[in-house]
Structures are given as C-alpha cells and as structure tokens.
Design an enzyme around this catalytic site. Structure first.
Site, PDB file in Angstrom:
ATOM      1  N   GLU A 144      -1.000  -0.280  16.299  1.00  0.00           N
ATOM      2  CA  GLU A 144      -1.716   0.938  15.851  1.00  0.00           C
ATOM      3  C   GLU A 144      -2.804   1.303  16.862  1.00  0.00           C
ATOM      4  O   GLU A 144      -2.993   2.484  17.200  1.00  0.00           O
ATOM      5  CB  GLU A 144      -2.340   0.704  14.468  1.00  0.00           C
ATOM      6  CG  GLU A 144      -3.079   1.939  13.967  1.00  0.00           C
ATOM      7  CD  GLU A 144      -3.878   1.682  12.689  1.00  0.00           C
ATOM      8  OE1 GLU A 144      -3.443   0.873  11.857  1.00  0.00           O
ATOM      9  OE2 GLU A 144      -4.942   2.302  12.547  1.00  0.00           O
TER      10      GLU A 144
ATOM     11  N   CYS B 244       0.857  -1.190   0.000  1.00  0.00           N
ATOM     12  CA  CYS B 244       0.000   0.000   0.000  1.00  0.00           C
ATOM     13  C   CYS B 244       0.897   1.245   0.000  1.00  0.00           C
ATOM     14  O   CYS B 244       2.126   1.153   0.140  1.00  0.00           O
ATOM     15  CB  CYS B 244      -0.876   0.000   1.247  1.00  0.00           C
ATOM     16  SG  CYS B 244       0.093   0.089   2.753  1.00  0.00           S
TER      17      CYS B 244
ATOM     18  N   CYS C 218      -8.490   3.309   6.026  1.00  0.00           N
ATOM     19  CA  CYS C 218      -7.771   3.918   4.907  1.00  0.00           C
ATOM     20  C   CYS C 218      -8.325   3.396   3.585  1.00  0.00           C
ATOM     21  O   CYS C 218      -8.802   2.267   3.483  1.00  0.00           O
ATOM     22  CB  CYS C 218      -6.276   3.716   5.040  1.00  0.00           C
ATOM     23  SG  CYS C 218      -5.646   2.357   4.144  1.00  0.00           S
TER      24      CYS C 218
ATOM     25  N   ASN D  14      -4.018  -7.045   8.473  1.00  0.00           N
ATOM     26  CA  ASN D  14      -4.818  -6.754   7.276  1.00  0.00           C
ATOM     27  C   ASN D  14      -4.882  -7.961   6.341  1.00  0.00           C
ATOM     28  O   ASN D  14      -5.893  -8.188   5.688  1.00  0.00           O
ATOM     29  CB  ASN D  14      -4.333  -5.468   6.586  1.00  0.00           C
ATOM     30  CG  ASN D  14      -3.086  -5.664   5.774  1.00  0.00           C
ATOM     31  OD1 ASN D  14      -3.135  -6.114   4.646  1.00  0.00           O
ATOM     32  ND2 ASN D  14      -1.942  -5.343   6.355  1.00  0.00           N
TER      33      ASN D  14
ATOM     34  N   HIS E 190      -3.086  -4.655  18.893  1.00  0.00           N
ATOM     35  CA  HIS E 190      -2.358  -4.215  17.704  1.00  0.00           C
ATOM     36  C   HIS E 190      -1.644  -2.885  17.986  1.00  0.00           C
ATOM     37  O   HIS E 190      -2.226  -1.982  18.597  1.00  0.00           O
ATOM     38  CB  HIS E 190      -3.334  -4.054  16.538  1.00  0.00           C
ATOM     39  CG  HIS E 190      -2.658  -3.867  15.219  1.00  0.00           C
ATOM     40  ND1 HIS E 190      -2.116  -2.667  14.824  1.00  0.00           N
ATOM     41  CD2 HIS E 190      -2.409  -4.739  14.218  1.00  0.00           C
ATOM     42  CE1 HIS E 190      -1.581  -2.806  13.621  1.00  0.00           C
ATOM     43  NE2 HIS E 190      -1.745  -4.066  13.235  1.00  0.00           N
TER      44      HIS E 190
ATOM     45  N   SER F  22       0.102 -10.634  10.072  1.00  0.00           N
ATOM     46  CA  SER F  22      -0.341  -9.353   9.514  1.00  0.00           C
ATOM     47  C   SER F  22      -1.861  -9.249   9.643  1.00  0.00           C
ATOM     48  O   SER F  22      -2.604 -10.059   9.091  1.00  0.00           O
ATOM     49  CB  SER F  22       0.084  -9.268   8.041  1.00  0.00           C
ATOM     50  OG  SER F  22      -0.806  -8.451   7.326  1.00  0.00           O
TER      51      SER F  22
ATOM     52  N   CYS G   6       2.330   6.088   8.913  1.00  0.00           N
ATOM     53  CA  CYS G   6       1.527   6.373   7.722  1.00  0.00           C
ATOM     54  C   CYS G   6       0.663   7.622   7.960  1.00  0.00           C
ATOM     55  O   CYS G   6       0.052   7.752   9.030  1.00  0.00           O
ATOM     56  CB  CYS G   6       0.641   5.182   7.409  1.00  0.00           C
ATOM     57  SG  CYS G   6      -0.444   5.522   6.019  1.00  0.00           S
TER      58      CYS G   6
END
Ligand code: SF4
Length: 285
Positions: free
Chosen positions: A126, A12, A191, A221, A124, A219, A96
């Site tokens: 984030e 991404c 996003c 995502n 997580h 991961s 990001c």
C-alpha cells in the site's frame, strides 16, 4: 471463564468487498483469473479462493496474457496498472475505496506545492503505491522519530497515512512536524475500520487477563493490533490458527478477549472461542 469477542475484529469492509469481487470475477471471466499476490494474508482463504478458480501470481508476466488480473485491497502503482493493460490482461480493481482516497490525497500534495510525507511501513505494498502517487523525493517514515526536523524546517509539508496505522503514531508525527514546518497539511487517511477495531481491542484488553489476536504473521494490521494490545495486557498472544493455542498461556485467567486482523474470517474467531470454552470446561473437572 468470561470470553469477550470483539465485534469490530475480523474481516473489514475492504476485504469483504474484495472477496466478493474475486468470486464474481471467477464466475464471469472466460479465461484464467489471478490475483496479483495473495488476495489477503490468510492462507486458508487463499486456498479456498484457488479452489473457486482464482489463484495468486507473483508478477504480471506469470499471469500471461489474455486472462484477468485482480488488484488487491492495497492497490498498485500506476505503472503496474499500465503494464497489466499492455500485457492484454483484463483488470478487475479490488483496491479498497479508503486506499484509493489515500492515493488521491498523495498525488494532490505535490500539485499543491507540499512536500509529501507518508507515515507507513516502507516496503508495504500500500505504501509503495502511495509513494508512486506522491512522486519522487517523498519522505516515508514508519514512526515519528525517523524524521529529522531539519529535513522539513521552513517547508510546506503534507502528510498522508497508511490506512492501517495507529492514531498514536500520527499524533506523534504531527507533534514532531508542527513546530518546524512553515505549513502543515494532514490528511488523516487512516481507515475507520482499523481505528474502530484498535479502539475496541484496547478496551477489551484492559478488561481481560489475557488476549488472543488472530491473523497472519505477515499481516501489518494484525501485527500492529497485537502490539497495541500487548502494551495494555502483556499476556497477549498473536496466533494464525486455533491449533497454536496452548492452555499454559492462560493459567487462571478469568477473562479472555479475542480480536482479529482485517483478513481473519469470522469462523476463525468462533473456533478460538469454542477452544477456550472447551479448555474452561476441562479445567472445572
Ligand atoms: S483495513 Fe480499511 S483500508 Fe484496509 S482494506 Fe480494510 S477497510 Fe480498506
């Protein structure tokens, strides 16, 4: 056999940007350069970055003082950034920009008198940074059913979303909250890259007889992408590497779709495509 390759899968914007920042830091920084945790969930990429002079550390202390520390796309808590400064580390921030927006929205909620609710995975990195920005008493839920409507009845509630969440989860949360809250403010901080990748993967999964999803098992995502595809096409296989592929998974499949999480380099998608084409050629002999 028809092979459908997702144009929205793989690296991404945020990951491409972070890798560029890391390579530039390796060239420009005089001392040792580290990332706080692996830069992305892809062992091959982490290894090649280490060869270029950027190695991961698990803590700021491990990085020692005087070097450079690169902050990953997920972002860090304000405390971690402050501690890095105190240790004399030069900070290179590869958070990001979409994650930065989510952090800003999280910290603005409390100031505006809203009770923050974060939709995301509890542990997580984030989400940990989002919680730190939103302040104490923030409610974190991984799915709508986790929230008891009594916790928010009659209150002003503000929602911020982990960038890689699926939109179906946000819709479910809004449906659960809106009947009971006095006021509901929703910042859709998912996003665009994630949404587009998920939408295209679902479209391809509906057309295909089998789906291959490439990306790290750790991961978030990629795991979510595989779960979404599996709901549409049960013959969905989540792999980290082309070597895991097994011809038995595909039987007489006429159409196979390939997609990948945000940390997957384009070469890995290409390698899977080549492998499938090779399997098809050997089938017709
Ligand atoms: S998935 Fe979205 S938010 Fe996460 S790094 Fe990529 S572009 Fe940024």
């Amino acid at each position: 056999m028809k092979i459908l390759i997702s144009k929205r899968g793989g690296y991404c914007y945020g990951v491409q940007r972070a890798l560029k920042i890391a390579h530039r830091a390796a060239q420009d920084s005089p001392g040792p350069v580290h990332t706080l945790g692996p830069i992305i969930h892809n062992p091959g990429v982490v290894k090649s970055l280490a060869a270029a002079g950027v190695s991961p550390v698990e803590s700021l202390e491990e990085a020692g003082s005087g070097g450079t520390i690169i902050l990953r796309t997920h972002g860090v808590t304000p405390q971690v950034a402050a501690d890095a400064g105190k240790l004399g580390l030069v900070i290179v921030d590869a958070t990001c920009p979409y994650v930065k927006i989510a952090q800003e929205k999280a910290s603005s909620l409390r100031e505006q008198g809203f009770l923050p609710v974060i939709l995301g995975e509890h542990e997580h990195p984030e989400v940990v940074a989002l919680i730190a920005n939103a302040g104490k008493d923030t409610i974190v839920v991984d799915k709508a059913e986790e929230i008891d409507p009594e916790w928010v009845r009659g209150k002003k509630v503000g929602v911020v979303v982990q960038t890689t969440q699926a939109s179906v989860n946000l819709s479910a949360l809004v449906s659960r909250l809106s009947p009971v809250c006095r006021e509901l403010l929703v910042h859709n901080t998912m996003c665009n890259a994630t949404q587009k990748c998920q939408e295209e993967a679902l479209r391809l999964a509906r057309e295909a007889d089998a789906v291959v999803v490439i990306g790290g098992r750790n991961s978030a995502n990629t795991t979510r992408l595989a779960k979404l595809c599996r709901e549409v096409q049960p013959r969905t296989h989540h792999i980290e590497d082309v070597q895991e592929l097994d011809p038995e998974w595909f039987g007489a499949a006429a159409t196979i779709a390939i997609t990948a999480g945000a940390s997957t380099p384009p070469e890995q998608m290409e390698a899977v495509s080549v492998w499938l084409a090779g399997m098809d050629a050997s089938r017709s002999h």
